[in-house]
Each structure stands twice: as C-alpha cells, then as structure tokens.
Scaffold this motif. Structure first.
Motif, mmCIF file in Angstrom:
data_model
loop_
_atom_site.group_PDB
_atom_site.id
_atom_site.type_symbol
_atom_site.label_atom_id
_atom_site.label_comp_id
_atom_site.label_asym_id
_atom_site.label_seq_id
_atom_site.Cartn_x
_atom_site.Cartn_y
_atom_site.Cartn_z
ATOM 1 N N ALA A 117 0.874 -1.179 0.000
ATOM 2 C CA ALA A 117 0.000 0.000 0.000
ATOM 3 C C ALA A 117 0.912 1.230 0.000
ATOM 4 C CB ALA A 117 -0.896 -0.022 1.233
ATOM 5 N N PRO A 118 0.388 2.400 -0.377
ATOM 6 C CA PRO A 118 1.256 3.588 -0.416
ATOM 7 C C PRO A 118 1.862 3.945 0.938
ATOM 8 C CG PRO A 118 -0.861 4.066 -1.456
ATOM 9 C CD PRO A 118 -0.958 2.703 -0.860
ATOM 10 N N ASP A 119 1.119 3.728 2.014
ATOM 11 C CA ASP A 119 1.600 4.137 3.328
ATOM 12 C C ASP A 119 2.409 3.069 4.052
ATOM 13 O OD1 ASP A 119 -0.698 2.591 3.547
ATOM 14 O OD2 ASP A 119 -1.393 3.582 5.370
ATOM 15 N N ARG A 120 2.199 1.795 3.725
ATOM 16 C CA ARG A 120 2.895 0.720 4.452
ATOM 17 C C ARG A 120 2.776 -0.605 3.739
ATOM 18 N NH1 ARG A 120 2.096 1.451 9.415
ATOM 19 N NH2 ARG A 120 3.204 -0.402 10.022
ATOM 20 N N ARG A 121 3.381 -1.601 4.333
ATOM 21 C CA ARG A 121 3.347 -2.965 3.821
ATOM 22 C C ARG A 121 2.608 -3.821 4.851
ATOM 23 N NH1 ARG A 121 8.834 -6.165 2.053
ATOM 24 N NH2 ARG A 121 8.104 -8.174 2.724
#
Length: 153
Positions: free
Chosen positions: A99-103
C-alpha cells in the motif's frame, strides 16, 4: 696422507652434532590432561546441534494503490487474538500487500500462512496483518473484491 687426515677430521666434526642431537630425548607430555577426552562423558547428554535456519522468499500478492480502506475492515476480535498470539501469520510477511503508506502481511482463509488454533477464519476471506506483536491489528477483506488488486504468487 695429510689430505686423508683432513677429510677424516672434517667427517668427524660433521658427525658430532648428529650424535649430540640423538642423545637429547624430547618429552611427550600432553599440554592439557583433557586433550584426548571425548567431548561429553557417558552420563552426560550430547550437545544440541545448532538450529537450522529456514530461508524463504517473501512474495507480494496484492498491490493496493489506494490503501486498505474500502477493501478490508479492521476486526477487533481477531486483532485481540493476534495480540495474544492466537491468530497469526505462520511466517510474518511471507505474503504481503503493498500500500502507499505501508506494507501489510497477508494470510488466506484456506490456511496459507495462517495460524488459527481457534478456527476463527471464514471462507473466502483475506487477512491483512499490521505489526504482528502486542500492537497487532488484523483487517479482513473479501477475496473476490480484492482480485483486481491481486498480482501473483
């Protein structure tokens, strides 16, 4: 004759160090009394072998360009079980979603990468894990709804 005498004297001088060295006896003591002792005695347990390391390659299975919102819902019950170690990934991050913010770590309801001793999984669901420790949170999404974001495996 003088030459023969010189040769005999030189031969005698050359033989002298060999005779002196042969008279010295080298000591053959061990440096440590335990030198030839077996590594463990008859009443002792053998040492444990070193643990084998399992090498695995993680795989990205979902690409979530807009993040997890709208695709999965935070499940507080499963998050609480995850905090207690009762609903986990077998290998943290073996399957993952970008995801753009995290894994996020991923496990599937069929049992792939999922430890579920209380049998809380539901068919057709995908479980996303964040911080698999005492802060663990678990999101649940429908596998069919997530298929457009599936990238392989």
């Amino acid at each position: 004759m003088a030459r023969a005498a010189t040769v005999l004297i030189l031969a005698g001088l050359l033989a002298l160090p060999a005779v002196a060295g042969a008279q010295e006896v080298l000591r053959t003591e061990r440096t440590d009394p335990r030198h030839l002792r077996p590594p463990f005695g008859a009443g002792e347990q053998p040492p444990l072998p070193s643990p084998r390391t399992l090498h695995t390659e993680s795989r990205a299975v979902y690409r979530l360009p807009d993040g997890i919102k709208g695709l999965a819902v935070l499940d507080r019950t499963l998050s609480h079980l995850c905090n207690r170690g009762a609903f986990l990934q077998k290998i943290d991050g073996f399957y993952w979603a970008a995801a753009p913010d995290r894994r996020y770590g991923v496990a599937f309801s069929g049992g792939a990468n999922l430890v579920d001793p209380q049998n809380k999984r539901q068919p057709g669901k995908v479980y996303f894990f964040r911080d698999q420790d005492s802060r663990c949170s678990v999101w649940v999404g429908d596998q069919a709804k997530l298929m457009p974001n599936y990238i392989g495996g």
